[in-house]
Motif scaffolding. Structure first.
Motif, mmCIF file in Angstrom:
data_model
loop_
_atom_site.group_PDB
_atom_site.id
_atom_site.type_symbol
_atom_site.label_atom_id
_atom_site.label_comp_id
_atom_site.label_asym_id
_atom_site.label_seq_id
_atom_site.Cartn_x
_atom_site.Cartn_y
_atom_site.Cartn_z
ATOM 1 N N UNK A 71 0.812 -1.212 0.000
ATOM 2 C CA UNK A 71 0.000 0.000 0.000
ATOM 3 C C UNK A 71 0.840 1.254 0.000
ATOM 4 N N UNK A 72 0.180 2.373 0.205
ATOM 5 C CA UNK A 72 0.924 3.636 0.214
ATOM 6 C C UNK A 72 1.849 3.714 1.422
ATOM 7 N N UNK A 87 15.843 11.185 -0.843
ATOM 8 C CA UNK A 87 14.453 11.482 -0.492
ATOM 9 C C UNK A 87 13.654 11.784 -1.751
ATOM 10 N N UNK A 88 14.255 12.498 -2.687
ATOM 11 C CA UNK A 88 13.577 12.802 -3.948
ATOM 12 C C UNK A 88 13.383 11.547 -4.795
ATOM 13 N N UNK A 89 14.365 10.645 -4.768
ATOM 14 C CA UNK A 89 14.231 9.378 -5.492
ATOM 15 C C UNK A 89 13.017 8.620 -4.962
ATOM 16 N N UNK A 90 12.894 8.546 -3.643
ATOM 17 C CA UNK A 90 11.753 7.841 -3.061
ATOM 18 C C UNK A 90 10.438 8.510 -3.411
ATOM 19 N N UNK A 91 10.374 9.820 -3.288
ATOM 20 C CA UNK A 91 9.133 10.529 -3.615
ATOM 21 C C UNK A 91 8.723 10.262 -5.059
ATOM 22 N N UNK A 92 9.678 10.313 -5.967
ATOM 23 C CA UNK A 92 9.386 10.070 -7.379
ATOM 24 C C UNK A 92 8.908 8.633 -7.594
ATOM 25 N N UNK A 93 9.563 7.685 -6.935
ATOM 26 C CA UNK A 93 9.192 6.282 -7.106
ATOM 27 C C UNK A 93 7.868 5.957 -6.428
ATOM 28 N N UNK A 94 7.524 6.701 -5.378
ATOM 29 C CA UNK A 94 6.242 6.504 -4.712
ATOM 30 C C UNK A 94 5.127 7.281 -5.408
ATOM 31 N N UNK A 95 5.477 8.083 -6.430
ATOM 32 C CA UNK A 95 4.465 8.825 -7.163
ATOM 33 C C UNK A 95 4.034 10.100 -6.447
ATOM 34 N N UNK A 96 4.842 10.587 -5.560
ATOM 35 C CA UNK A 96 4.524 11.819 -4.846
ATOM 36 C C UNK A 96 5.108 13.005 -5.595
ATOM 37 N N UNK A 97 4.444 14.122 -5.473
ATOM 38 C CA UNK A 97 4.984 15.344 -6.049
ATOM 39 C C UNK A 97 6.064 15.897 -5.156
ATOM 40 N N UNK A 98 6.974 16.650 -5.730
ATOM 41 C CA UNK A 98 8.018 17.298 -4.938
ATOM 42 C C UNK A 98 7.389 18.378 -4.077
ATOM 43 N N UNK A 99 7.825 18.495 -2.827
ATOM 44 C CA UNK A 99 7.254 19.537 -1.970
ATOM 45 C C UNK A 99 7.642 20.914 -2.469
ATOM 46 N N UNK A 100 6.773 21.850 -2.215
ATOM 47 C CA UNK A 100 7.080 23.233 -2.602
ATOM 48 C C UNK A 100 7.772 23.917 -1.453
ATOM 49 N N UNK A 101 8.640 24.836 -1.787
ATOM 50 C CA UNK A 101 9.387 25.555 -0.758
ATOM 51 C C UNK A 101 8.653 26.798 -0.350
#
Length: 101
Positions: A71-72, A87-101
């Motif tokens: 699951x998620x 952390x960005x690799x994981x977010x991309x692989x989990x299908x999450x958008x990059x956080x905004x600053x």
């Protein structure tokens, strides 16, 4: 959380390429001791353990271990400045958008 995961997380981020062979071997054994799949909470905790580089491929082993969670996967805790781009690799692989600053 299982003992093996707790032990790995307690030892902190993966070392960089300057680490001793013994240290890298020890961390590799720790990862191998964690049976798959991991729980979502374990995956989130493991996501905090990336170091500044790929640690001779151990970072990719860690990514693949985290991805076994069903699951998620919960958003990981901020891995801090040592984590580099993992952390960005994981977010991309989990299908999450990059956080905004």
């Amino acid at each position: 959380m299982r003992t093996e995961v707790q032990a790995f997380v307690a030892d902190g981020p993966l070392p960089d390429w300057n680490a001793s062979e013994e240290e890298i071997d020890r961390r590799e054994r720790q990862l191998a001791a964690i049976s798959r799949p991991v729980a979502p909470e374990e995956a989130a905790a493991l996501a905090t353990c990336f170091g500044p580089d790929d640690c001779y491929g151990l970072a990719w082993t860690l990514v693949h271990l985290i991805e076994t969670a069903p699951g998620p996967v919960p958003q990981p805790v901020d891995p801090g400045p040592e984590a580099g781009d993992w952390a960005e690799v994981l977010r991309a692989r989990w299908g999450r958008e990059h956080p905004t600053a």
